[in-house]
Motif scaffolding. Structure first.
Motif, short mmCIF file in Angstrom:
data_model
loop_
_atom_site.label_atom_id
_atom_site.label_comp_id
_atom_site.label_asym_id
_atom_site.label_seq_id
_atom_site.Cartn_x
_atom_site.Cartn_y
_atom_site.Cartn_z
N ALA A 50 3.99 2.58 -2.28
CA ALA A 50 3.12 3.76 -2.14
C ALA A 50 3.92 5.06 -2.16
CB ALA A 50 2.32 3.66 -0.83
N GLU A 51 5.22 4.97 -1.84
CA GLU A 51 6.11 6.13 -1.88
C GLU A 51 6.74 6.32 -3.26
OE1 GLU A 51 6.95 8.43 0.31
OE2 GLU A 51 6.06 7.71 2.18
N GLY A 52 6.40 5.46 -4.20
CA GLY A 52 6.91 5.59 -5.56
C GLY A 52 8.14 4.75 -5.87
N VAL A 53 8.49 3.82 -4.99
CA VAL A 53 9.65 2.96 -5.21
C VAL A 53 9.16 1.56 -5.57
CG1 VAL A 53 11.72 1.94 -4.17
CG2 VAL A 53 11.03 4.27 -3.57
N ALA A 54 9.53 1.08 -6.75
CA ALA A 54 9.23 -0.31 -7.11
C ALA A 54 10.10 -1.23 -6.26
CB ALA A 54 9.50 -0.55 -8.59
N VAL A 55 9.51 -2.32 -5.75
CA VAL A 55 10.24 -3.23 -4.87
C VAL A 55 10.19 -4.65 -5.43
CG1 VAL A 55 10.45 -4.18 -2.55
CG2 VAL A 55 9.73 -1.80 -2.85
N VAL A 56 11.37 -5.22 -5.63
CA VAL A 56 11.49 -6.61 -6.09
C VAL A 56 11.93 -7.47 -4.91
CG1 VAL A 56 12.68 -8.17 -7.68
CG2 VAL A 56 12.16 -5.83 -8.40
N ARG A 57 11.08 -8.41 -4.53
CA ARG A 57 11.45 -9.39 -3.51
C ARG A 57 11.77 -10.72 -4.19
NH1 ARG A 57 6.91 -10.55 -0.65
NH2 ARG A 57 5.55 -9.14 -1.83
N PHE A 58 12.71 -11.47 -3.63
CA PHE A 58 13.15 -12.71 -4.28
C PHE A 58 13.68 -13.69 -3.25
CE2 PHE A 58 16.69 -9.81 -3.99
CZ PHE A 58 17.77 -10.61 -3.62
#
Length: 222
Positions: A50-58
């Motif tokens: 929501a703050e504009g940062v793409a987040v990749v979890r793995f």
């Protein structure tokens, strides 16, 4: 996501929260005792997006295989290298931030110090400076070898950083690092007398992290 291990290639799960117009991409690794879907990580990822940062979890390979104890450090470093390659392919030109809760963040720092990844910045959510009750067993020798800016977010009541002066000294030994304390926070940033769900706790860390990243990372030109 394929990961090249010494014994052969394995495939690990991953998922991505992508905002409409991301200004950075953050890979978020889980702690030693929890996978990528832990509510703390989910809460952090949703608010970061929501703050504009793409987040990749793995997942690390040991979790993918159904084991509870982390495998060799080399396996975690190889996984981080695979994540960096995946991020570079899917988000070309975006600043790459390597981050993680406890063990996952420490393994990002090892990967960066080894040259297996070259992130724009690193963010540690509860860096495990030493095992609880063993302040002599510090996990800091590699940290001065990390060249990228580093942000340590830590609770003042975390048994993994007791005494807190040791974490302050470790941060001071780094090339470029800052420390943000969460007053009264434990290793998972829980605060005595202020019971909150893990997702809420993870989400509450985003403003601190996002503000630091905005100050250190320039938005790519349109």
């Amino acid at each position: 996501m394929p990961v090249a291990l010494p014994a052969g290639e394995v495939v690990v799960s991953s998922t991505t929260d992508v905002p409409a117009d991301p200004w950075a991409v953050l890979a978020l690794a889980h702690g030693a005792g929890a996978g990528m879907d832990h509510p703390f990580l989910v809460g952090f990822a949703e608010v970061a997006a929501a703050e504009g940062v793409a987040v990749v979890r793995f997942q690390f390979p040991y979790v993918e295989a159904g084991r509870r104890m982390p495998g060799p450090a080399a396996h975690a470093v190889a996984t981080w290298a695979a994540v960096a390659d995946d991020v570079a392919e899917r988000f070309p030109g975006l600043p790459f931030v390597a981050s993680g809760k406890s063990y996952g963040g420490r393994m990002a720092s090892v990967a960066a110090a080894d040259g297996a990844i070259d992130p724009t910045a690193l963010v540690y959510l509860g860096y495990p400076l030493h095992p609880p009750g063993k302040p002599e067993a510090l996990r800091v020798a590699h940290l001065p070898g990390v060249r990228a800016p580093q942000l340590f977010v830590s609770g003042t009541r975390d048994p993994f950083v007791d005494p807190v002066a040791d974490l302050e000294a470790a941060v001071a030994s780094c090339v470029d690092a800052e420390l943000e304390w969460v007053e009264g926070g434990g290793h998972s940033f829980e605060v005595v007398g202020n019971k909150r769900p893990p997702a809420t706790i993870g989400a509450a860390l985003v403003p601190t992290v996002a503000a630091w990243l905005r100050a250190r990372i320039q938005r790519p030109a349109a």
